[in-house]
Scaffold this motif. Structure first.
Motif, PDB file in Angstrom:
ATOM      1  N   GLY A 225       0.768  -1.231   0.000  1.00 34.17           N
ATOM      2  CA  GLY A 225       0.000   0.000   0.000  1.00 34.17           C
ATOM      3  C   GLY A 225       0.799   1.280   0.000  1.00 34.17           C
ATOM      4  O   GLY A 225       0.217   2.366  -0.006  1.00 34.17           O
ATOM      5  N   GLN A 226       2.151   1.191  -0.024  1.00 37.09           N
ATOM      6  CA  GLN A 226       2.935   2.429   0.019  1.00 37.09           C
ATOM      7  C   GLN A 226       4.346   2.210  -0.517  1.00 37.09           C
ATOM      8  O   GLN A 226       4.864   1.098  -0.544  1.00 37.09           O
ATOM      9  N   THR A 227       4.941   3.296  -0.972  1.00 35.25           N
ATOM     10  CA  THR A 227       6.361   3.318  -1.328  1.00 35.25           C
ATOM     11  C   THR A 227       7.003   4.544  -0.686  1.00 35.25           C
ATOM     12  O   THR A 227       6.329   5.524  -0.376  1.00 35.25           O
ATOM     13  N   LEU A 228       8.302   4.468  -0.508  1.00 31.65           N
ATOM     14  CA  LEU A 228       9.085   5.582   0.011  1.00 31.65           C
ATOM     15  C   LEU A 228      10.310   5.746  -0.878  1.00 31.65           C
ATOM     16  O   LEU A 228      11.064   4.789  -1.076  1.00 31.65           O
ATOM     17  N   THR A 229      10.487   6.948  -1.425  1.00 29.33           N
ATOM     18  CA  THR A 229      11.638   7.224  -2.282  1.00 29.33           C
ATOM     19  C   THR A 229      12.515   8.290  -1.635  1.00 29.33           C
ATOM     20  O   THR A 229      12.036   9.368  -1.268  1.00 29.33           O
ATOM     21  N   ILE A 230      13.795   7.972  -1.498  1.00 33.36           N
ATOM     22  CA  ILE A 230      14.797   8.919  -0.988  1.00 33.36           C
ATOM     23  C   ILE A 230      15.749   9.198  -2.137  1.00 33.36           C
ATOM     24  O   ILE A 230      16.369   8.274  -2.669  1.00 33.36           O
ATOM     25  N   LYS A 231      15.862  10.489  -2.509  1.00 39.80           N
ATOM     26  CA  LYS A 231      16.560  10.828  -3.752  1.00 39.80           C
ATOM     27  C   LYS A 231      17.560  11.949  -3.525  1.00 39.80           C
ATOM     28  O   LYS A 231      17.323  12.861  -2.733  1.00 39.80           O
ATOM     29  N   HIS A 232      18.684  11.853  -4.223  1.00 42.53           N
ATOM     30  CA  HIS A 232      19.670  12.945  -4.199  1.00 42.53           C
ATOM     31  C   HIS A 232      20.185  13.187  -5.611  1.00 42.53           C
ATOM     32  O   HIS A 232      20.413  12.245  -6.374  1.00 42.53           O
ATOM     33  N   ASP A 233      20.374  14.472  -5.949  1.00 40.03           N
ATOM     34  CA  ASP A 233      20.912  14.849  -7.258  1.00 40.03           C
ATOM     35  C   ASP A 233      22.072  15.818  -7.073  1.00 40.03           C
ATOM     36  O   ASP A 233      21.936  16.816  -6.356  1.00 40.03           O
ATOM     37  N   SER A 234      23.184  15.533  -7.724  1.00 39.43           N
ATOM     38  CA  SER A 234      24.271  16.502  -7.851  1.00 39.43           C
ATOM     39  C   SER A 234      24.179  17.109  -9.248  1.00 39.43           C
ATOM     40  O   SER A 234      24.356  16.406 -10.248  1.00 39.43           O
ATOM     41  N   MET A 235      23.916  18.411  -9.322  1.00 37.35           N
ATOM     42  CA  MET A 235      23.729  19.079 -10.609  1.00 37.35           C
ATOM     43  C   MET A 235      25.053  19.442 -11.262  1.00 37.35           C
ATOM     44  O   MET A 235      25.148  19.562 -12.478  1.00 37.35           O
ATOM     45  N   ASN A 236      26.083  19.640 -10.434  1.00 43.00           N
ATOM     46  CA  ASN A 236      27.426  19.895 -10.968  1.00 43.00           C
ATOM     47  C   ASN A 236      28.448  19.452  -9.938  1.00 43.00           C
ATOM     48  O   ASN A 236      28.106  19.149  -8.782  1.00 43.00           O
ATOM     49  N   ARG A 237      29.698  19.409 -10.338  1.00 41.71           N
ATOM     50  CA  ARG A 237      30.734  18.833  -9.476  1.00 41.71           C
ATOM     51  C   ARG A 237      31.211  19.778  -8.374  1.00 41.71           C
ATOM     52  O   ARG A 237      31.951  19.360  -7.493  1.00 41.71           O
ATOM     53  N   ALA A 238      30.768  21.022  -8.421  1.00 41.29           N
ATOM     54  CA  ALA A 238      31.050  21.918  -7.296  1.00 41.29           C
ATOM     55  C   ALA A 238      30.405  21.393  -6.019  1.00 41.29           C
ATOM     56  O   ALA A 238      30.863  21.700  -4.911  1.00 41.29           O
ATOM     57  N   SER A 239      29.367  20.561  -6.158  1.00 41.35           N
ATOM     58  CA  SER A 239      28.675  20.021  -4.986  1.00 41.35           C
ATOM     59  C   SER A 239      29.561  19.099  -4.161  1.00 41.35           C
ATOM     60  O   SER A 239      29.263  18.821  -2.995  1.00 41.35           O
TER      61      SER A 239
END
Length: 265
Positions: A225-239
Motif C-alpha cells: 500500500g505504500q512506497t518511500l523514495t529517498i533521492k539525491h541529485d548533484s547538478m554539478n561537481r562543485a557540490s
C-alpha cells in the motif's frame, strides 16, 4: 598551517574542479599532479584556467620522491590506477583522500592495515556530497521498516564502474538494518539477463549511464500500500568540493582508514 597537496587525475571533470578548489583555498597549496599523460609538462599548459607552473608526473613514485613535503594526495583518477596511487602515497607517508571507486573489500583491508603501519590517515569516500551522505543515512534508517528496496543510480556516460561506489555503500548500510531476503516473485525469471539489476544480499541495484547526467541516486522502498523514495541529485561537481575540503583537513588528524563521509559528519 598550509597543507601541501598532490592531485591525481587533474584533467577529469572532478579533478579539474578540485584543482580550482585547492588553488582558491588559502590554507591549501597544490605542489604537483599525477596524470597518465603529459609527463614532464606543467598544469598551466593543459588547463587554461591555471596560471601556475605545477609539475605533472606520470609516475606516482617519482612525484612523491620529488615532493617530499607533500601532506595529502587527492585521488580522483580511474579505478585501475586509484589503488596503486593510494598504496604509493602511503609508502611515502602521504595521506590519501580518495574519491576513485572500485576498491574491493580485500583492498580496503590492505589499505587500512598499511595506513595503520605507516601511522597516517587515509580516507576513501564513495561520494563527497553531503546531501548524498544524508540520503544514505536516511536509507539505512528506513530499511528497518522497509526490507524491500531497489537502488537506481544514474551517472554520466564516461563513468567506468557500475554500480557506483555510492550505490554499493548505500546497499551495505541498508544491509546493516535489513535481514537478507530475496525480493520479487519466488519464481520470477529474467527474459533478458540483467533486467532485474545486480543483486547484493537481495537488494537490487540498477545503473543508468547517459550524457547530460552528473551523479544521481534514488532508493525506492516498497511495502503493501505504500512506497518511500529517498533521492539525491548533484547538478554539478562543485557540490563535491566542500566534502573534499573537509576530508583534506580531517585526514591530517586520523590514523588508519576511514571509509565513507558519513563516518565523520
Amino acid at each position: 598551517m598550509t597543507i601541501n597537496i598532490v592531485i591525481a587525475g587533474p584533467r577529469g571533470k572532478m579533478g579539474s574542479e578540485a584543482v580550482k578548489m585547492v588553488m582558491n583555498e588559502p590554507d591549501f597549496r597544490l605542489v604537483a599532479c599525477i596524470d597518465h599523460k603529459n609527463n614532464g609538462k606543467t598544469l598551466d599548459t593543459i588547463l587554461p584556467e591555471v596560471d601556475r607552473a605545477i609539475p605533472i608526473y606520470e609516475d606516482a613514485q617519482a612525484c612523491f620522491q620529488n615532493h617530499k613535503n607533500t601532506d595529502v594526495l587527492i585521488e580522483l583518477s580511474v579505478p585501475a590506477a586509484g589503488y596503486k596511487h593510494t598504496k604509493t602515497a602511503l609508502e611515502h607517508k602521504v595521506r590519501p583522500v580518495v574519491g576513485t571507486t572500485g576498491f574491493t573489500e580485500t583492498q580496503l583491508k590492505e589499505v587500512d592495515a598499511f595506513a595503520q603501519q605507516q601511522n597516517v590517515g587515509c580516507m576513501i569516500i564513495p561520494n563527497f556530497a553531503v546531501g548524498a551522505v544524508l540520503m544514505m543515512k536516511f536509507a539505512k534508517m528506513a530499511a528497518t521498516y522497509f526490507p524491500d528496496v531497489d537502488i537506481i543510480e544514474k551517472h554520466h556516460d564516461q563513468k567506468l564502474d557500475a554500480p557506483s561506489g555510492t550505490a554499493i555503500k548505500t546497499a551495505e548500510l541498508i544491509r546493516e538494518n535489513r535481514q537478507s531476503k530475496k525480493q520479487g516473485h519466488p519464481e520470477e525469471k529474467e527474459t533478458i539477463p540483467g533486467a532485474r539489476g545486480a543483486d547484493l544480499d537481495g537488494i537490487k541495484l540498477h545503473s543508468v549511464r547517459l550524457p547530460g547526467l552528473v551523479a544521481h541516486q534514488e532508493v525506492i522502498f516498497g511495502s503493501p500500500g505504500q512506497t518511500l523514495t529517498i533521492k539525491h541529485d548533484s547538478m554539478n561537481r562543485a557540490s563535491f568540493m566542500d566534502g573534499i575540503k573537509l576530508c583534506v583537513n580531517r585526514v591530517m588528524e586520523i590514523k588508519g582508514l576511514i571509509y565513507g563521509l558519513e563516518t565523520i559528519l
